[in-house]
Design a protein around this motif. Structure first.
Motif, PDB file in Angstrom:
ATOM      1  N   GLN A   2      -1.568   3.354  -5.924  1.00 22.24           N
ATOM      2  CA  GLN A   2      -0.695   3.542  -4.763  1.00 22.24           C
ATOM      3  C   GLN A   2       0.771   3.643  -5.188  1.00 22.24           C
ATOM      4  OE1 GLN A   2      -2.232   0.126  -2.615  1.00 22.24           O
ATOM      5  NE2 GLN A   2      -2.990   1.480  -0.981  1.00 22.24           N
ATOM      6  N   GLY A   7       4.760   2.951   4.952  1.00 17.24           N
ATOM      7  CA  GLY A   7       3.975   2.480   6.088  1.00 17.24           C
ATOM      8  C   GLY A   7       3.085   3.562   6.675  1.00 17.24           C
ATOM      9  N   ARG A   8       3.673   4.754   6.868  1.00 18.75           N
ATOM     10  CA  ARG A   8       2.894   5.858   7.456  1.00 18.75           C
ATOM     11  C   ARG A   8       1.766   6.326   6.545  1.00 18.75           C
ATOM     12  NH1 ARG A   8       7.260  10.225   9.513  1.00 18.75           N
ATOM     13  NH2 ARG A   8       7.770  10.001   7.332  1.00 18.75           N
ATOM     14  N   ASN A   9       2.037   6.388   5.243  1.00 16.18           N
ATOM     15  CA  ASN A   9       1.064   6.956   4.319  1.00 16.18           C
ATOM     16  C   ASN A   9       0.069   5.949   3.747  1.00 16.18           C
ATOM     17  OD1 ASN A   9       1.777   9.963   3.756  1.00 16.18           O
ATOM     18  ND2 ASN A   9       3.721   8.881   3.915  1.00 16.18           N
ATOM     19  N   LEU A  10       0.493   4.706   3.577  1.00 10.48           N
ATOM     20  CA  LEU A  10      -0.378   3.716   2.939  1.00 10.48           C
ATOM     21  C   LEU A  10      -0.706   2.533   3.844  1.00 10.48           C
ATOM     22  CD1 LEU A  10       1.400   3.752  -0.523  1.00 10.48           C
ATOM     23  CD2 LEU A  10      -0.704   4.925   0.109  1.00 10.48           C
ATOM     24  N   ASN A  11      -0.143   2.527   5.049  1.00 10.35           N
ATOM     25  CA  ASN A  11      -0.367   1.461   6.023  1.00 10.35           C
ATOM     26  C   ASN A  11       0.016   0.084   5.479  1.00 10.35           C
ATOM     27  OD1 ASN A  11      -0.968   0.789   8.661  1.00 10.35           O
ATOM     28  ND2 ASN A  11      -3.057   0.179   8.149  1.00 10.35           N
ATOM     29  N   VAL A  12       1.082   0.052   4.669  1.00 10.37           N
ATOM     30  CA  VAL A  12       1.646  -1.196   4.145  1.00 10.37           C
ATOM     31  C   VAL A  12       3.101  -1.210   4.578  1.00 10.37           C
ATOM     32  CG1 VAL A  12       2.242  -2.517   2.086  1.00 10.37           C
ATOM     33  CG2 VAL A  12       0.083  -1.270   2.171  1.00 10.37           C
ATOM     34  N   TRP A  13       3.471  -2.210   5.347  1.00 13.69           N
ATOM     35  CA  TRP A  13       4.832  -2.253   5.899  1.00 13.69           C
ATOM     36  C   TRP A  13       5.631  -3.355   5.233  1.00 13.69           C
ATOM     37  CZ3 TRP A  13       6.474   1.613   8.926  1.00 13.69           C
ATOM     38  CH2 TRP A  13       5.491   2.452   9.455  1.00 13.69           C
ATOM     39  N   GLU A  28       9.378   3.430   5.960  1.00 10.73           N
ATOM     40  CA  GLU A  28       8.575   4.187   6.929  1.00 10.73           C
ATOM     41  C   GLU A  28       7.575   5.089   6.208  1.00 10.73           C
ATOM     42  OE1 GLU A  28       9.174   7.414  10.497  1.00 10.73           O
ATOM     43  OE2 GLU A  28      10.798   5.996  10.100  1.00 10.73           O
TER      44      GLU A  28
END
Length: 163
Positions: free
Chosen positions: A77, A109-115, A106
């Motif tokens: 990742q 978050g959008r691509n890997l769903n990790v914020w 962002e």
């Protein structure tokens, strides 16, 4: 009043380990009570008991390495984030060609769903090999030819009128 030796309020990890290892000989000899060991090394009886348990469980009183939190992103990742960043902000729908920490947050978050928290993004970028960049202070619309023309022709005329 007896003379007490000064002791620091906090010990470093190295000092704590040194004290534990010095107590190891006493614990293995089993000739002193927990209370005597505690008094000699300036710790509680409970600490001596936990040292004894640790010795029984691990076979040593040497310090262990703190592992820290498991990273949110895998190495794969991380590589994916590098690729996404190199594609540029425009490729990801941002209005200009500038990466900011909120934008990187962002993107991840959008691509890997990790914020991540926005303050941590800077550390992540550094770990990925990216460094902060400062704008060169020149406008994209800058026209060096027009500036030279103004300096050579208009500016001298203005000085004549003002002087």
């Amino acid at each position: 009043m007896g003379i007490a030796s000064w002791q620091p309020s906090k010990y470093s990890r190295v000092q704590l380990e040194e004290r534990r290892l010095a107590a190891l000989e006493w614990l293995q000899a089993s000739t002193a009570t927990h209370k005597e060991i505690a008094e000699h090394f300036g710790v509680s009886v409970k600490t001596v008991s936990s040292w004894k348990e640790r010795l029984k469980k691990n076979g040593t009183l040497q310090a262990t390495v703190a592992q820290g939190r498991t990273p949110f992103l895998t190495q794969e990742q991380h590589d994916q984030v590098r690729t996404l960043l190199r594609e540029g902000p425009l490729a990801h729908g941002f209005p200009d060609d500038t990466w900011t920490t909120p934008r990187v947050r962002e993107l991840i978050g959008r691509n890997l769903n990790v914020w991540y928290h926005r303050d941590h993004v800077r550390k992540l970028l550094h770990a990925l090999g990216f460094t902060p960049q400062k704008p060169d202070g020149r406008a994209v619309e800058r026209n060096d030819q027009r500036i030279m023309t103004w300096v050579e022709q208009v500016h001298p005329e203005l000085e004549k009128k003002g002087g």
